[in-house]
Design a protein around this motif. Sequence first.
Motif, mmCIF file in Angstrom:
data_model
loop_
_atom_site.group_PDB
_atom_site.id
_atom_site.type_symbol
_atom_site.label_atom_id
_atom_site.label_comp_id
_atom_site.label_asym_id
_atom_site.label_seq_id
_atom_site.Cartn_x
_atom_site.Cartn_y
_atom_site.Cartn_z
ATOM 1 N N TYR A 8 2.638 1.549 -3.438
ATOM 2 C CA TYR A 8 1.744 1.939 -4.128
ATOM 3 C C TYR A 8 1.300 3.360 -4.205
ATOM 4 C CZ TYR A 8 -1.891 1.643 -7.901
ATOM 5 O OH TYR A 8 -2.660 1.979 -9.026
ATOM 6 N N LYS A 9 1.160 3.909 -3.062
ATOM 7 C CA LYS A 9 0.836 5.610 -2.870
ATOM 8 C C LYS A 9 2.196 6.016 -3.388
ATOM 9 C CE LYS A 9 -0.563 8.599 0.684
ATOM 10 N NZ LYS A 9 -0.557 8.782 2.138
ATOM 11 N N LYS A 10 3.381 5.932 -3.191
ATOM 12 C CA LYS A 10 4.561 6.546 -3.893
ATOM 13 C C LYS A 10 4.324 6.351 -5.271
ATOM 14 C CE LYS A 10 8.049 7.636 -1.619
ATOM 15 N NZ LYS A 10 8.395 9.053 -1.168
ATOM 16 N N PHE A 11 3.973 5.300 -5.764
ATOM 17 C CA PHE A 11 3.697 5.207 -7.396
ATOM 18 C C PHE A 11 2.541 6.178 -7.710
ATOM 19 C CE2 PHE A 11 0.836 3.202 -10.270
ATOM 20 C CZ PHE A 11 1.849 3.166 -11.486
ATOM 21 N N GLU A 12 1.752 6.223 -7.000
ATOM 22 C CA GLU A 12 0.718 7.469 -7.460
ATOM 23 C C GLU A 12 1.177 8.731 -7.174
ATOM 24 O OE1 GLU A 12 -3.805 5.221 -6.727
ATOM 25 O OE2 GLU A 12 -2.656 6.026 -5.022
ATOM 26 N N THR A 13 1.807 9.076 -6.528
ATOM 27 C CA THR A 13 2.408 10.280 -6.253
ATOM 28 C C THR A 13 3.419 10.752 -7.260
ATOM 29 O OG1 THR A 13 2.255 10.113 -3.544
ATOM 30 C CG2 THR A 13 3.846 11.855 -4.453
ATOM 31 N N TYR A 14 4.303 9.743 -7.629
ATOM 32 C CA TYR A 14 5.122 10.063 -8.645
ATOM 33 C C TYR A 14 4.560 10.201 -10.002
ATOM 34 C CZ TYR A 14 9.096 7.981 -5.737
ATOM 35 O OH TYR A 14 9.896 7.869 -4.838
ATOM 36 N N LEU A 15 3.470 9.457 -10.350
ATOM 37 C CA LEU A 15 2.699 9.718 -11.539
ATOM 38 C C LEU A 15 2.155 11.137 -11.375
ATOM 39 C CD1 LEU A 15 0.848 6.276 -11.949
ATOM 40 C CD2 LEU A 15 2.787 7.314 -13.287
ATOM 41 N N ALA A 16 1.473 11.476 -10.331
ATOM 42 C CA ALA A 16 1.105 13.026 -10.125
ATOM 43 C C ALA A 16 1.941 14.256 -10.244
ATOM 44 C CB ALA A 16 0.301 12.947 -8.766
ATOM 45 N N LYS A 35 4.260 -16.638 3.262
ATOM 46 C CA LYS A 35 5.190 -15.943 1.889
ATOM 47 C C LYS A 35 4.433 -15.910 0.817
ATOM 48 C CE LYS A 35 9.111 -14.527 4.089
ATOM 49 N NZ LYS A 35 8.631 -14.683 5.349
ATOM 50 N N ALA A 36 3.651 -17.075 0.605
ATOM 51 C CA ALA A 36 2.664 -17.068 -0.466
ATOM 52 C C ALA A 36 1.584 -15.985 -0.257
ATOM 53 C CB ALA A 36 1.984 -18.383 -0.594
ATOM 54 N N LYS A 37 0.961 -16.000 0.700
ATOM 55 C CA LYS A 37 -0.173 -14.693 0.952
ATOM 56 C C LYS A 37 0.600 -13.482 0.657
ATOM 57 C CE LYS A 37 -2.719 -17.717 3.941
ATOM 58 N NZ LYS A 37 -3.024 -17.995 5.543
ATOM 59 N N ALA A 38 1.642 -13.252 1.322
ATOM 60 C CA ALA A 38 2.334 -12.015 1.001
ATOM 61 C C ALA A 38 2.872 -11.855 -0.578
ATOM 62 C CB ALA A 38 3.888 -11.924 1.838
ATOM 63 N N ALA A 39 2.985 -12.709 -1.222
ATOM 64 C CA ALA A 39 3.257 -12.677 -2.630
ATOM 65 C C ALA A 39 2.009 -12.370 -3.595
ATOM 66 C CB ALA A 39 3.754 -14.068 -3.135
ATOM 67 N N THR A 40 1.011 -12.765 -2.992
ATOM 68 C CA THR A 40 -0.214 -12.418 -3.613
ATOM 69 C C THR A 40 -0.841 -11.157 -3.310
ATOM 70 O OG1 THR A 40 -1.068 -14.776 -3.258
ATOM 71 C CG2 THR A 40 -2.728 -13.128 -3.530
ATOM 72 N N VAL A 41 -0.624 -10.459 -2.213
ATOM 73 C CA VAL A 41 -0.742 -9.182 -2.022
ATOM 74 C C VAL A 41 0.105 -8.330 -3.186
ATOM 75 C CG1 VAL A 41 0.030 -7.301 -0.426
ATOM 76 C CG2 VAL A 41 -1.274 -9.189 0.468
ATOM 77 N N PHE A 42 1.468 -8.564 -3.124
ATOM 78 C CA PHE A 42 2.316 -7.853 -3.901
ATOM 79 C C PHE A 42 1.978 -7.751 -5.518
ATOM 80 C CE2 PHE A 42 5.340 -7.102 -0.594
ATOM 81 C CZ PHE A 42 5.565 -5.774 -0.658
ATOM 82 N N LYS A 43 1.519 -9.035 -5.789
ATOM 83 C CA LYS A 43 0.990 -9.371 -7.218
ATOM 84 C C LYS A 43 -0.138 -8.487 -7.466
ATOM 85 C CE LYS A 43 0.922 -12.038 -10.839
ATOM 86 N NZ LYS A 43 0.178 -11.369 -12.016
ATOM 87 N N ALA A 44 -1.036 -8.475 -6.643
ATOM 88 C CA ALA A 44 -2.409 -7.414 -6.990
ATOM 89 C C ALA A 44 -1.764 -6.076 -7.183
ATOM 90 C CB ALA A 44 -3.246 -7.505 -6.048
ATOM 91 N N TYR A 45 -0.997 -5.567 -6.315
ATOM 92 C CA TYR A 45 -0.556 -4.100 -6.527
ATOM 93 C C TYR A 45 0.178 -3.886 -7.767
ATOM 94 C CZ TYR A 45 -2.428 -2.489 -2.055
ATOM 95 O OH TYR A 45 -3.422 -2.269 -1.005
ATOM 96 N N TRP A 46 1.099 -4.980 -7.888
ATOM 97 C CA TRP A 46 1.863 -4.910 -9.185
ATOM 98 C C TRP A 46 1.203 -4.778 -10.592
ATOM 99 C CZ3 TRP A 46 4.619 -9.715 -11.500
ATOM 100 C CH2 TRP A 46 5.433 -9.689 -12.410
ATOM 101 N N GLU A 82 0.865 -1.234 0.133
ATOM 102 C CA GLU A 82 -0.170 -0.075 0.081
ATOM 103 C C GLU A 82 0.800 1.167 0.074
ATOM 104 O OE1 GLU A 82 -2.795 0.004 3.186
ATOM 105 O OE2 GLU A 82 -3.955 -1.700 2.373
ATOM 106 N N ALA A 83 1.841 1.124 0.738
ATOM 107 C CA ALA A 83 2.853 2.473 0.965
ATOM 108 C C ALA A 83 3.717 2.684 -0.597
ATOM 109 C CB ALA A 83 3.573 2.200 2.322
#
Length: 182
Positions: A67-75, A147-158, A64-65
Motif C-alpha cells: 500500500y505504501k508503494k501504491f501511495e508512492t506511485y500515486l504521488a 490464511k483467512a485472517k491474512a485474507a482479511t488484512v489484504f481485503k481491507a487494503y485492497w 502495508e508495504a
Amino acid sequence: MEKKSSKKAFQYDLDFRKTNFREHPELYRVGVGEQGVLLVEPYKSEILPLWRFRTEAIAQESAEAIYKKFETYLAEQDFVGADMARKYLQMGFTRARRYANHASGKKYTEKESDYEPETRAYPYSSGSIHKKNPLRPQEEDALTSEKAKAATVFKAYWDQARQHPEYLKQKEAFNEKYVRGK
C-alpha cells in the motif's frame, strides 16, 4: 472465427520480457481483476518481493508495504504502478482466501482425464469448472484460519486502494488518454 479485441482488454499479445511499462504506459490496460499481475515490468520486480500471506502478521507487513508503494506511485502520477500495486493487494486477498478454503490450494478435484496433455488446453488446466470438475470441500476453519485472517488484512487494503480518490482520478485520466482517446 477471430475474437474481437476490446480497447480495454488486457493485451496478452505484447512481448512482456522486452516491454517497460513505466516507459510505455500507453501499452498498459487495466483489464479485469488481477490480469497481468505477474507480467508487467518493472512493477512486478518492484512489488512481487513484498507480497507474502503465510500468516496474518506477515500479511499485515506485506499489505502495508504494498500500500505504501501504491501511495508512492500515486504521488509520482504513475497510474500503471498504482494499478499494479492494487492488483497485488487483490491477489493477496484471493490467494489467501483460496488457501483458507482449500489447504492444498486446489479448488477442484481432478479427474483421470485431467492428466492427459491434450485435454489440458489453455486457459483451463486440471481441475476446472469448465471441465465439470467437482469443487473440493471447504476447510472446517475456512473463516477463522491464519490464511483467512491474512485474507482479511489484504481485503481491507485492497478496498482502500480501489476506492482511493486519487487512484480513481488517475484511472479516469489514464482511460481517457490511452483507452477512449485512441
